[in-house]
Design a protein around this motif. Structure first.
Motif, PDB file in Angstrom:
ATOM      1  N   PRO A   1       0.814  -1.220   0.000  1.00 33.28           N
ATOM      2  CA  PRO A   1       0.000   0.000   0.000  1.00 33.28           C
ATOM      3  C   PRO A   1       0.845   1.267   0.000  1.00 33.28           C
ATOM      4  O   PRO A   1       1.955   1.305   0.526  1.00 33.28           O
ATOM      5  CB  PRO A   1      -0.815  -0.126   1.288  1.00 33.28           C
ATOM      6  CG  PRO A   1       0.007  -1.005   2.177  1.00 33.28           C
ATOM      7  CD  PRO A   1       0.705  -1.965   1.258  1.00 33.28           C
TER       8      PRO A   1
ATOM      9  N   LEU B   1      -4.010   4.624  -1.837  1.00 32.04           N
ATOM     10  CA  LEU B   1      -5.131   4.430  -0.929  1.00 32.04           C
ATOM     11  C   LEU B   1      -6.122   5.592  -1.013  1.00 32.04           C
ATOM     12  O   LEU B   1      -7.335   5.387  -0.905  1.00 32.04           O
ATOM     13  CB  LEU B   1      -4.618   4.264   0.502  1.00 32.04           C
ATOM     14  CG  LEU B   1      -3.791   2.990   0.753  1.00 32.04           C
ATOM     15  CD1 LEU B   1      -3.234   3.010   2.171  1.00 32.04           C
ATOM     16  CD2 LEU B   1      -4.613   1.734   0.509  1.00 32.04           C
TER      17      LEU B   1
ATOM     18  N   TRP C   1      -3.442  -4.017   4.122  1.00 35.70           N
ATOM     19  CA  TRP C   1      -4.726  -3.516   3.638  1.00 35.70           C
ATOM     20  C   TRP C   1      -5.829  -3.791   4.661  1.00 35.70           C
ATOM     21  O   TRP C   1      -6.732  -2.990   4.837  1.00 35.70           O
ATOM     22  CB  TRP C   1      -5.070  -4.148   2.287  1.00 35.70           C
ATOM     23  CG  TRP C   1      -4.291  -3.543   1.154  1.00 35.70           C
ATOM     24  CD1 TRP C   1      -2.964  -3.681   0.909  1.00 35.70           C
ATOM     25  CD2 TRP C   1      -4.799  -2.710   0.119  1.00 35.70           C
ATOM     26  NE1 TRP C   1      -2.596  -2.982  -0.211  1.00 35.70           N
ATOM     27  CE2 TRP C   1      -3.709  -2.383  -0.725  1.00 35.70           C
ATOM     28  CE3 TRP C   1      -6.062  -2.218  -0.193  1.00 35.70           C
ATOM     29  CZ2 TRP C   1      -3.853  -1.572  -1.852  1.00 35.70           C
ATOM     30  CZ3 TRP C   1      -6.211  -1.425  -1.321  1.00 35.70           C
ATOM     31  CH2 TRP C   1      -5.118  -1.099  -2.132  1.00 35.70           C
TER      32      TRP C   1
END
Length: 248
Positions: free
Chosen positions: A61, A66, A92
């Motif tokens: 990520p 995001l 996540w």
């Protein structure tokens, strides 16, 4: 300076068709007899008809990625398609605790061996769950003595989503030594396919695998997204016939 092995820009959503995107990620390393081979990573994101997001093989990520994800809708599904694609799901899951983490066969055992803590919520089954069955179909690809993979199909865009059953590395993005590794493994573009070491694990199980492939071809896909290397934005059905000719 951009890394020639990556599919820049990374960590950003790239549209494939309405309600389906890819995000190319940073390099990971694959063990080979010649050492660790760097290879690109890629995730797929589908927005279901209820607005929820379905994330296949989430990459490491990044806050920018995001933020883009959050602008699309709520993340509800984090999918491990095979036991090699799971490492970023824990991160996540921390960001999206209400999302369901879906486990592929063998992934819990592999995560334990790798000492990576991943809290999976539910196992993938032979039939798609009600939560996404109207938008996404799948085939449980069997026949290997070592690894099983779930292959997905986004109905509206006629897009197949694979992880490691086809890898397709482009020579200009590899070092000279890694080009030889990719060529020997049968995963060098434009003739990417299942890696040789994985193909060998289908000894005695090719008939089962052919049955799985027939189900995939019956979808008549237009596109095929791969987790590693150049994916097929068109002519997917022909590419699948070519890539799986080793099953004949």
């Amino acid at each position: 300076m951009a890394d020639k092995g990556l599919y820049e820009p990374i960590n950003t959503l790239k549209p494939v068709a309405p309600d389906i995107w890819i995000a190319d990620g940073p390099e990971a390393r694959m063990a080979t007899p010649l050492g660790g081979m760097p290879f690109p990573t890629r995730m797929s994101v589908v927005r279901l008809r209820d607005g929820a997001l379905w994330c296949h093989s989430p990459i490491a990520p990044d806050e920018g990625l995001l933020a883009e994800i959050d602008a699309l809708g709520p993340v509800r599904h984090l999918v491990s398609p095979n036991p090699l694609h799971y490492a970023s799901i824990a991160a996540w899951k921390r960001r999206y605790p209400d999302a369901l983490a879906w486990a592929s066969p063998g992934v819990r055992k592999r995560a334990a061996l790798q000492k990576i803590e991943v809290a999976f919520d539910v196992d993938l089954a032979d039939t798609p769950p009600e939560a996404w069955s109207a938008d996404i179909d799948h085939v449980h690809f069997r026949g290997s003595r070592v690894i099983e993979e779930f292959v997905f199909f986004h109905r509206a865009s006629a897009t197949v989503i694979l992880a490691d059953l086809i890898e397709n590395f482009e020579a200009p993005k590899l070092t000279r030594g890694m080009r030889w590794v990719a060529r020997l493994g049968g995963v060098l573009d434009p003739d990417g396919k299942t890696p040789l070491d994985m193909r060998m694990t289908f000894f005695g199980g090719k008939q089962i695998a052919r049955g799985c492939l027939e189900k995939i071809l019956a979808w008549h896909p237009r596109r095929a997204i791969l987790a590693h290397g150049r994916w097929y934005a068109e002519n997917a059905e022909a590419e699948l016939h070519r890539a799986f000719r080793w099953l004949d």
